[in-house]
Structures are given as structure tokens and as C-alpha cells.
Motif scaffolding. Structure first.
Motif, PDB file in Angstrom:
ATOM      1  N   ALA B 389       0.835  -1.266  -0.137  1.00  0.00           N
ATOM      2  CA  ALA B 389       0.033  -0.247   0.147  1.00  0.00           C
ATOM      3  C   ALA B 389       0.912   1.252  -0.025  1.00  0.00           C
ATOM      4  O   ALA B 389       2.061   1.097   0.595  1.00  0.00           O
ATOM      5  CB  ALA B 389      -0.954  -0.012   1.227  1.00  0.00           C
ATOM      6  N   VAL B 390       0.442   2.385  -0.521  1.00  0.00           N
ATOM      7  CA  VAL B 390       1.152   3.668  -0.727  1.00  0.00           C
ATOM      8  C   VAL B 390       1.019   4.165   0.651  1.00  0.00           C
ATOM      9  O   VAL B 390      -0.183   4.377   1.011  1.00  0.00           O
ATOM     10  CB  VAL B 390       0.597   4.318  -1.777  1.00  0.00           C
ATOM     11  CG1 VAL B 390       1.291   5.938  -1.687  1.00  0.00           C
ATOM     12  CG2 VAL B 390       0.907   3.807  -3.310  1.00  0.00           C
ATOM     13  N   ARG B 391       1.994   4.513   1.271  1.00  0.00           N
ATOM     14  CA  ARG B 391       1.964   4.982   2.795  1.00  0.00           C
ATOM     15  C   ARG B 391       2.247   6.630   2.579  1.00  0.00           C
ATOM     16  O   ARG B 391       2.782   7.056   1.840  1.00  0.00           O
ATOM     17  CB  ARG B 391       3.124   4.474   3.580  1.00  0.00           C
ATOM     18  CG  ARG B 391       2.838   2.912   3.696  1.00  0.00           C
ATOM     19  CD  ARG B 391       4.006   2.331   4.598  1.00  0.00           C
ATOM     20  NE  ARG B 391       3.629   2.949   6.085  1.00  0.00           N
ATOM     21  CZ  ARG B 391       2.959   2.220   6.793  1.00  0.00           C
ATOM     22  NH1 ARG B 391       2.106   1.200   6.314  1.00  0.00           N
ATOM     23  NH2 ARG B 391       2.891   2.674   8.163  1.00  0.00           N
ATOM     24  N   PRO B 392       1.620   7.382   3.686  1.00  0.00           N
ATOM     25  CA  PRO B 392       1.734   8.822   3.665  1.00  0.00           C
ATOM     26  C   PRO B 392       3.141   9.055   3.729  1.00  0.00           C
ATOM     27  O   PRO B 392       3.815   8.309   4.546  1.00  0.00           O
ATOM     28  CB  PRO B 392       0.775   9.404   4.680  1.00  0.00           C
ATOM     29  CG  PRO B 392       0.209   8.105   4.856  1.00  0.00           C
ATOM     30  CD  PRO B 392       0.931   6.836   4.825  1.00  0.00           C
ATOM     31  N   ILE B 393       3.587  10.474   3.354  1.00  0.00           N
ATOM     32  CA  ILE B 393       4.948  10.805   3.959  1.00  0.00           C
ATOM     33  C   ILE B 393       4.931  12.311   4.576  1.00  0.00           C
ATOM     34  O   ILE B 393       5.842  12.840   4.888  1.00  0.00           O
ATOM     35  CB  ILE B 393       5.997  10.961   2.734  1.00  0.00           C
ATOM     36  CG1 ILE B 393       5.784  11.908   1.812  1.00  0.00           C
ATOM     37  CG2 ILE B 393       6.287   9.510   2.124  1.00  0.00           C
ATOM     38  CD1 ILE B 393       6.827  12.233   0.824  1.00  0.00           C
ATOM     39  N   THR B 394       3.590  12.764   4.646  1.00  0.00           N
ATOM     40  CA  THR B 394       3.490  14.143   5.259  1.00  0.00           C
ATOM     41  C   THR B 394       2.619  13.934   6.711  1.00  0.00           C
ATOM     42  O   THR B 394       1.614  13.209   6.554  1.00  0.00           O
ATOM     43  CB  THR B 394       2.587  15.130   4.422  1.00  0.00           C
ATOM     44  OG1 THR B 394       1.541  14.688   4.035  1.00  0.00           O
ATOM     45  CG2 THR B 394       3.721  15.282   2.898  1.00  0.00           C
ATOM     46  N   GLY B 423       5.579  11.266  17.533  1.00  0.00           N
ATOM     47  CA  GLY B 423       6.560  10.897  18.588  1.00  0.00           C
ATOM     48  C   GLY B 423       8.115  10.642  18.089  1.00  0.00           C
ATOM     49  O   GLY B 423       9.122  10.999  18.673  1.00  0.00           O
ATOM     50  N   ALA B 424       7.973  10.179  16.739  1.00  0.00           N
ATOM     51  CA  ALA B 424       9.332   9.994  16.217  1.00  0.00           C
ATOM     52  C   ALA B 424      10.019  11.311  15.752  1.00  0.00           C
ATOM     53  O   ALA B 424      11.279  11.185  15.889  1.00  0.00           O
ATOM     54  CB  ALA B 424       9.049   8.890  14.996  1.00  0.00           C
ATOM     55  N   MET B 425       9.298  12.051  15.451  1.00  0.00           N
ATOM     56  CA  MET B 425       9.943  13.440  15.426  1.00  0.00           C
ATOM     57  C   MET B 425      10.213  13.787  16.423  1.00  0.00           C
ATOM     58  O   MET B 425      11.593  14.690  16.677  1.00  0.00           O
ATOM     59  CB  MET B 425       8.766  14.344  14.543  1.00  0.00           C
ATOM     60  CG  MET B 425       8.656  14.300  13.008  1.00  0.00           C
ATOM     61  SD  MET B 425       7.513  15.409  12.424  1.00  0.00           S
ATOM     62  CE  MET B 425       5.958  14.536  12.386  1.00  0.00           C
ATOM     63  N   ALA B 436       7.624  17.363   6.227  1.00  0.00           N
ATOM     64  CA  ALA B 436       7.530  15.771   5.849  1.00  0.00           C
ATOM     65  C   ALA B 436       8.296  15.163   6.548  1.00  0.00           C
ATOM     66  O   ALA B 436       9.403  15.610   7.230  1.00  0.00           O
ATOM     67  CB  ALA B 436       7.914  16.000   4.297  1.00  0.00           C
ATOM     68  N   PHE B 437       7.949  13.746   6.833  1.00  0.00           N
ATOM     69  CA  PHE B 437       9.112  12.900   7.576  1.00  0.00           C
ATOM     70  C   PHE B 437       8.159  11.466   7.328  1.00  0.00           C
ATOM     71  O   PHE B 437       7.365  11.263   7.231  1.00  0.00           O
ATOM     72  CB  PHE B 437       8.580  13.200   9.017  1.00  0.00           C
ATOM     73  CG  PHE B 437       9.345  12.118   9.952  1.00  0.00           C
ATOM     74  CD1 PHE B 437      10.898  12.039  10.006  1.00  0.00           C
ATOM     75  CD2 PHE B 437       8.539  11.455  10.903  1.00  0.00           C
ATOM     76  CE1 PHE B 437      11.365  11.274  10.857  1.00  0.00           C
ATOM     77  CE2 PHE B 437       9.194  10.674  11.846  1.00  0.00           C
ATOM     78  CZ  PHE B 437      10.611  10.524  11.738  1.00  0.00           C
ATOM     79  N   ASP B 438       9.548  10.811   6.817  1.00  0.00           N
ATOM     80  CA  ASP B 438       9.110   9.443   6.574  1.00  0.00           C
ATOM     81  C   ASP B 438      10.070   8.621   7.637  1.00  0.00           C
ATOM     82  O   ASP B 438      10.925   8.515   7.152  1.00  0.00           O
ATOM     83  CB  ASP B 438       9.492   9.171   5.274  1.00  0.00           C
ATOM     84  CG  ASP B 438       9.183   7.550   4.864  1.00  0.00           C
ATOM     85  OD1 ASP B 438       8.803   6.669   5.560  1.00  0.00           O
ATOM     86  OD2 ASP B 438       9.412   7.130   3.554  1.00  0.00           O
ATOM     87  N   PRO B 439       9.432   7.918   8.433  1.00  0.00           N
ATOM     88  CA  PRO B 439      10.082   7.223   9.453  1.00  0.00           C
ATOM     89  C   PRO B 439      11.074   6.527   8.976  1.00  0.00           C
ATOM     90  O   PRO B 439      12.271   5.941   9.744  1.00  0.00           O
ATOM     91  CB  PRO B 439       9.206   6.628  10.477  1.00  0.00           C
ATOM     92  CG  PRO B 439       7.683   7.648  10.057  1.00  0.00           C
ATOM     93  CD  PRO B 439       7.955   7.839   8.663  1.00  0.00           C
ATOM     94  N   ALA B 440      10.572   5.778   7.926  1.00  0.00           N
ATOM     95  CA  ALA B 440      11.615   4.797   7.267  1.00  0.00           C
ATOM     96  C   ALA B 440      12.855   5.527   6.477  1.00  0.00           C
ATOM     97  O   ALA B 440      13.746   4.713   6.068  1.00  0.00           O
ATOM     98  CB  ALA B 440      10.621   3.881   6.147  1.00  0.00           C
TER      99      ALA B 440
END
Lengths: 488, 488
Positions: B389-394, B423-425, B436-440
Motif C-alpha cells: 500500500a502507498v503510505r503517506p509521507i506528510t 513521537g518519532a519526530m 515531511a517525515f518518513d520514519p523509514a
């Protein structure tokens, strides 16, 4: 230079990221740049970042300023990197610049739009109340041109004080001031600014009373931390000439103690035989010429100043107070003749190496050291003809050779010198005269990089005085323009 | 980061040409930098040239900005090259910046002096009338932190309008506005700014009446040239929520025709079966995720907006006027169910490739398309669990997943999502939440260079609303904070 289009075309073109142009304002000026940046092709969806390079001469804008090899700070390099938000926007570069040319490089802008530069305007500033006016048409063209360019140089340096150069270092120096004041009496008549400058120096002396070589006017008048013995001497000369040109005896009287103090400080530096030696402890300027021994020339400056102080005392009717200095003049003259004159070569020498320089001859002639007019002329001619003699590299030192020539009846050679030196700058395209120029090495710089040079430098404006007040090059039938500034 | 000294030390050190330091103001802010540059060791005999780099995050100042590899203009890079004359001088950077850190590099100064930076000051600006206040201590620490950082994000974007990011692009976008307005009702209560923004959009529509995706406020309010269909739909939602939060019926009535016009324009784009297809002709935003098919999600946004328009009509007592839209909602819902739902996989698909994306599930859930709460939950869970599935990045798209989860009773998973994403940010050191933040792939950028990213971006401030207005994470015994902004 390749001309692309009229200035009026500029407002009709769009400039994309990575593009650049050079605007030519047609004449050197000191002032501010403004323009309206307007997006073309789309609303502006980003700021724009520009590099603006201000050129007094084509090399400033036609060559990259970096890598910079000068030994004075690169902060003097005439560029601004500016970012303009929210187009369309009227932008005014906040710093004052000295320029005829402006190179505009669009370093960054969104690809969606180009930038149109509308109303690109140079706002010139000067304290001159009038524009330079030419000498009568009876003068040869080259003289009229040198005179105009000299006046423009004066105009662009003439701000709240007489700056040495509006690009660098924008400060008031005594050596520049004397020549500016003289040119001003004969042309733009900024007597009030001369007076202000005299007070700035007088009000900010060193603790021993010596005036500084330079004064910082901004952010507030500040002691310059650069004492220059020959410049301290010239303070007296400048005051004497100011009183002479304006009749402002009140100012003369108020500053008289300062002038006398300079002479006292300088006389205290003579040796037992009344000769001055440059020990290096305090700076003597004279010229930027590399390797120049400055003892003899500075000795000349001191005698020159001492004589002018006595003349000022006469004018202020306080001659009695300084009558005891009279014998000192004679003693200093005798010491110079006895110890510096090389009768065999017919020149004055300077320092332990008995260096021959043009500057030493000039100052000793102006000081009245030679016993006769012929001896003075010979000293100047011999030094100029000597391939080993140290030659000047600044208009400042060239001026004193010309002034010395006029002082001993060498009018034709003085005119030839002005033609060969200032005329050569003219031939090289000068809009204003330069800080330094060596005809034998036109791309030389006293600072190690020509981009550090100032190309509108006050001490080069003196030909206007030589022509107008000293009659240099005056054709038959033209009346004495003296110091009216009217040109005829 | 290695801490060299307290800020108070700065005014006691001199910095020579070639030296550099980073000042840390301790907190992200939007505003202006000023300092007093004072020469040390000598009078300043040259200007100084500085490069100032404004950092929202350490990478902005710890890495060189060049070479720049982004596809949006380098003019956005947060740096200034400034030249300061006539030291000592108070210098204020004229452009507004968003920063916590400032790297100061002394690019050029005369060797005779060093520069001391006194009174280095950040002048923060915001339209927020109060400072963020924390949630009660009964909340877990991480929630209180996320909430505070969300409020600071809101505060720093809250200027004369709600900007998307104070660093870039400093514009008002409908998508950002809705989330900012919601967070504002629950915290800083800048209702007047919400109202101003609604009028800015309403006053600058496209010729067909669609509001723009964004509006340029400066130099004067300007049509943004960027229409975004999902954002046009959200205008109605934002207006409905504004009227609901403030009771400002007059504004609701005045802007009602604009809201209705959005719905009409959007409905005109449906196919005969009442389904929306993204033809690419007009932009649909939804998220920056690469390769995202936006048809299904945008269909969801339109239904969501249509329902809110009907709710607004009730509130404004003009429901009769739009009664005929009711059946359209049912038709659009039926079309989506019939054509987009993949019963076998338990997800909604988008476009001819039947793409599965988290964003599509979120919007269709918010639009009320699933026939049951269980079907809605399953669609969200299935998409999130699907590695293809396409995951969000924003944060914008993540918000709508969380909002959709709350809409179908997935409180725990919504809280887990906020914890794992926002929380990861926080764990990565965020002072404000990012564009924008992509945890991966934490160093990814939608613009091709992380230095182009905005690290204080309005659409990431919504957790404050989720916690306060939607009760997310509320511990037992804590009263409903609702939209008072008082925190408890």
C-alpha cells in the motif's frame, strides 16, 4: 564592452535563474541603487537571490572578484548578495556604493518565473552644490577632459566629509583633504565641508596632540589610530590655505593652537643637526611606492609646513608668537642641503642608502631647500631621468612633483607630467581618477589585487586646481579663473 | 552538538576573519535577528562580511547548504550574506526567518580587529496572543510534549495569516488552514486570523469560482495560480467548522455562496456514475507520496465536504436551499462502494491500477462511505498492514488517517499512530513539527534536498486538536478541555 541594448530595454526583458547582465549608468557616481523586481510569466512563487557587483571600472564587473589575492580585507569587495521576497517589490540596496556599472546575476529564482528589472535607478549623493562646469573651449580638449574628470572625482568623494575614496576606505585623510580643499576652492567651493574636516581632525588628536592621519566619521567621529607624520604637517598647510581661500580668520584663530602643536611635535623629532629621520616608529606616508625611503621627503614636508605656519601667523597677526621658529627653517634647510644634496649627481638623497626618489626631490623643492631655481629644476629632472630612482605610483605623489615643478618654473614639464599621467588614465577610460596608477604596469595594485583598488580617489583631483588656480596649461587670452569655480 | 559556552559568553569573545560559531536560541521561533557588531583589538578599519545561516534543525547549520540538489529554487535556502559598515553597529537582518540556530561565519574583516557579537537577539513574531500552555500533568509525558510542540508549530506559523511554514513557502494554503484553525480553536484561539484567511480565499477565486489552493498575501493579496481540488472542497469544511467554533453566523452567511460554489464546481467534475476521477487537469494534493493515485481519496474529500456544507446550511437555516444535494451524497457513496471497494481484500482501491493507499481509506472513511464501523476499521487496518500500500509521507496525510481512525472508533490505534509518527519526530529532536517525515527514511525530502524542507509546518500541528478537542489520549479523571485553550 559589447553594448546589448539601451537602458530603456531593460524593463522589457525577463531574466531567469542563472542569467546576468551589466547595467551601465554612463558616469561614475556615489550613491544608492534601487530597482523594482517584477515577476514575468507567473506569480512569483519563491524569493529571488541576486548577486550585485558594483563596478567603478569595467574590470570590476567583467572579471570575477574571486579568488581574491589582496592583503586588505575582502570585505571591501563591492558586492552584495541580496534576497528579495514577495515580488513585485521595490528594492533599494541599503549600502552606499561607488559605481558606474552594476552587474546583476540572478543566482536563484523559481523556474516558474523570470525577473524583470524596472526603474533601475542610481541615486547619486554628494555635498557638491553645483555640477562640474568645463574650462573654456580655448583650452585643449585633453585639458578640459582631465579637468572635468578631476571635478567629478572631487564631487563623488565630497560627502559629509571629504572622503579619500567613496568605495574605499570612505575616510577622511589629511593628505587627501589638502588636495580636495584646493580643488574645491577652484571649482565646487565646498568651503563648509573643508571647515568641518579641519575641526574633525582638530577635535580628535592623539594624546600628544598630533592629529591623526585619518578620522572615522561614522558611527561617530572617532580617533583614527593611524598617525602619519607628513599628514600631521599638512594639517597646518590645509588650515593656512583654508584661511587664505575663505578669509575665515575666526576658524584660523580657533585652530591655530592645533596647527602650532603639529609643528612642535614634528620639530621634536629632528636630530641634533635639525634633520628628520624616518625611524619607522610613526608612519610617514609620502607614497605607496615599494621600497621608498621617506626621510628626506618627510623632512621637506615639515619645512614646507613650518613656512606655511609662519605665513598663517602673519595672516592671523600673531607672527610675534612664533618668531623664534624662523631660524629653525633656515637651520633645517641648511641641514638638508649639507647632508642630503649629492652635488655630483645633482639630486637629493634619502636615508643611509642614499636613495634617489622623485618624491624626495619634489618635497625638498616645495620646502625651498635648493639654493637656486636651476638647482631645483635639475634635481627634479635628474631624478625623473634616473632609471634607478624610485618613481611614484600614486596620483598623490605625482601631484607633488607637478606642484614642485610649478614652484620652480617648469610649467611645460608640469603640463607634460599631467598629460602623461592623468592623461594616460583618461586614455584608459577613466571616468574619475584613480587611487593608484603606474603607467608602466597598469594592472598593478598596492594591495595585491586590482579589485581592491579605489577608482575614484580624492588625491587625484588636483589637476583642476593646477589648471584653474595655478594657471597650468592656460591658453593665451583666457583670463585667470583663479579660485572662482566659474571656469573663466 | 557540542556545547561551547553559554550564550552570555558570546559577548566576551572576538571572532576574526575565517572564524565561525553557531548560536542556539533554545527554541524554534519565527522572527528577526539583530546583534551589535563591535570591533575588538583596534578601531574597525574595514567593513565586515558575514554569512548567516538560519537553522530550524541542526542539519541546516551543521552541513553546508551547497551543492544544492533540490528541484525548488535555491532562493529558499535560509542564508544571508551581509556586509556591515562602520562598526560598532547595531545590525538587524531585514528579512524574517524561522530558526532556532544561527550559524555566523565571519567571511571577511580586516586583520586588525576581531568582531564581538553583543546583544545577539531573536525577535519572535506571531499573532498568537498567549504562549502555549501544557496539558495537565495527568497526561503521559510524551503526549504533553507532542501537544506543546504542536502548539509551538502553530504559534510560529501564525502570522498575519496562517502560513504553511514560516520558512517556506510562507503562504496561506487551504489544506494547512483547516488543521491550523482546528488546533487554534483548541489552544491559541486566533479566530480573527481564521476569519481573515477565509475572506482572503473567498476574495481571490479563480474565474470559475473555485478558491485557490493558496493565496499570496504580500505584497498585496493575490490569486495564487494553484488550484487544488481537494483544497477547494476543504474550504467548505473550514468555513463550517469556523461557524461552529465561533458562532459567527454573519461570516457564515456572507461566505456561504462561496462554499456552495466549491461544491458545485466539484460535483460538475463527477462522471455519470457520480464518481470522481483525477484526470490530472487540475491538481489534487492529498499527499506528497510518490506515485499516489488520488482519485479515490479526492472522491472522499468531496463527499466529506458536501456533508459539511449541508451541516452548515442547517446552522445557517438555509437547509431548504440545498436540500436537493442530499441524494447526491447517497449517490456518491453508493458509487464509491460499488466501484472502489475490493471486498476480497477489504480495502478501497483507486484508479485503473486499483492502487491501495492509506490516504484513500482515510478519506473514504471520513466521507462515511463504508457500510459499517467494522468495514471502516478493516479498510484502515488492511491498508496499513499491506506492504504494497502507498503510505503517506506528510503529517498532513497522517493526520487524516488519525482523524479517520477516531471517526470509526479506533482510539488506541490513532494514539499509537500519533506516538509512532509525531513521537518519532520528537525523538529526532523536533522543536516544531515538520513538513515531511518518513520514519523509514528520515533524511528524505519531497524536494530532492533536505535543506529545502520546512521544519515548522502548519499541517503537522493537528495533534493539539486531536488531544484537546477529540479527547485522544485523555487519561481517566481529566475533564474535557474541548476548545477552551486552557488545557484543562
Amino acid at each position: 564592452m559589447r553594448r546589448l541594448a539601451d537602458g530603456g530595454e531593460l524593463a522589457r526583458r525577463g531574466w531567469a535563474e542563472g542569467s546576468a547582465f551589466i547595467a551601465d549608468f554612463g558616469e561614475h557616481l556615489t550613491g544608492y541603487l534601487s530597482f523594482r523586481a517584477v515577476p514575468v510569466g507567473s506569480v512569483a512563487d519563491s524569493p529571488i537571490r541576486l548577486r550585485l557587483t558594483f563596478g567603478e571600472v569595467p574590470t570590476d564587473v567583467a572579471e570575477p572578484l574571486y579568488p581574491y589575492s589582496g592583503w586588505i580585507s575582502a570585505a571591501w569587495l563591492p558586492e552584495e548578495i541580496v534576497t528579495v521576497d514577495d515580488l513585485p517589490a521595490l528594492f533599494r540596496v541599503p549600502r552606499r556604493h561607488a559605481f558606474r556599472y552594476v552587474k546583476v546575476e540572478v543566482l536563484a529564482a523559481s523556474r516558474r518565473f523570470g525577473v524583470r528589472f524596472e526603474a533601475m535607478t542610481a541615486h547619486a549623493v554628494t555635498s557638491a552644490r553645483t555640477e562640474p562646469s568645463p574650462l573654456p573651449e580655448a583650452y585643449p580638449d585633453w585639458i578640459r577632459q582631465v579637468d572635468l574628470v578631476a571635478q567629478r572625482t572631487l564631487r563623488d568623494c565630497l560627502q559629509t566629509a571629504f572622503e579619500d575614496g567613496p568605495r574605499r576606505d570612505r575616510r577622511l585623510w589629511v593628505g587627501d583633504l589638502r588636495l580636495q580643499a584646493l580643488a574645491s576652492y577652484a571649482t565646487l567651493r565646498a568651503d563648509d565641508v573643508v571647515k568641518r574636516c579641519l575641526y574633525l581632525f582638530a577635535g580628535l588628536p592623539r594624546s600628544d596632540g598630533l592629529v591623526n592621519g585619518c578620522v572615522y566619521e561614522r558611527p561617530e567621529p572617532t580617533y583614527g589610530d593611524t598617525t602619519t607624520l607628513d599628514y600631521a604637517a599638512l594639517f597646518c598647510v590645509t588650515l593656512q590655505e583654508y584661511v587664505d581661500a575663505t578669509g575665515d580668520l575666526a576658524c584660523g584663530r580657533e585652530l591655530w593652537p592645533v596647527a602650532r602643536r603639529q609643528v612642535d611635535c614634528l620639530l621634536a623629532r629632528l636630530d641634533d643637526t635639525l634633520l628628520f629621520h624616518d625611524t619607522g616608529e610613526t608612519w610617514c606616508f609620502i607614497d605607496w611606492a615599494f621600497g621608498l625611503d621617506k626621510s628626506a621627503a618627510t623632512h621637506g614636508v615639515i619645512v614646507f609646513a613650518l613656512r606655511r605656519m609662519l605665513a598663517l601667523a602673519e595672516r592671523l597677526e600673531c607672527a610675534q608668537e612664533v618668531a623664534h621658529y624662523g631660524p629653525l627653517v633656515d637651520g633645517m634647510a641648511a641641514a638638508a642641503r649639507a647632508q642630503l644634496f649629492d652635488a655630483g649627481r645633482g639630486v637629493y638623497t634619502s636615508g643611509p642608502e642614499q636613495q634617489v626618489s622623485c618624491a624626495a626631490q619634489a618635497w625638498l623643492v616645495l620646502a625651498g631647500i635648493p639654493e637656486s631655481r636651476e638647482e631645483a629644476q635639475a634635481a627634479l629632472r635628474n631624478a625623473l631621468a634616473d632609471p634607478h630612482a624610485v618613481r611614484p605610483i600614486t596620483p598623490y605623489a605625482y601631484h607633488y612633483i607637478a606642484e614642485a615643478m610649478l614652484a620652480c618654473g617648469m610649467e611645460d614639464e608640469a603640463l607634460g607630467l599631467v598629460r602623461s599621467y592623468w592623461g594616460a588614465m583618461l586614455d584608459a577610460g577613466a571616468d574619475t581618477f584613480w587611487e593608484a596608477f603606474d603607467p608602466a604596469d597598469p594592472l598593478a595594485s598596492p594591495y595585491g589585487d586590482i579589485h581592491a583598488n579605489s577608482y575614484c580617489h580624492a588625491w587625484s583631483c588636483s589637476p583642476a586646481w593646477l589648471f584653474r588656480a595655478r594657471g597650468l596649461g592656460r591658453p593665451d587670452g583666457v583670463a585667470d579663473a583663479a579660485s572662482t569655480g566659474e571656469g573663466a
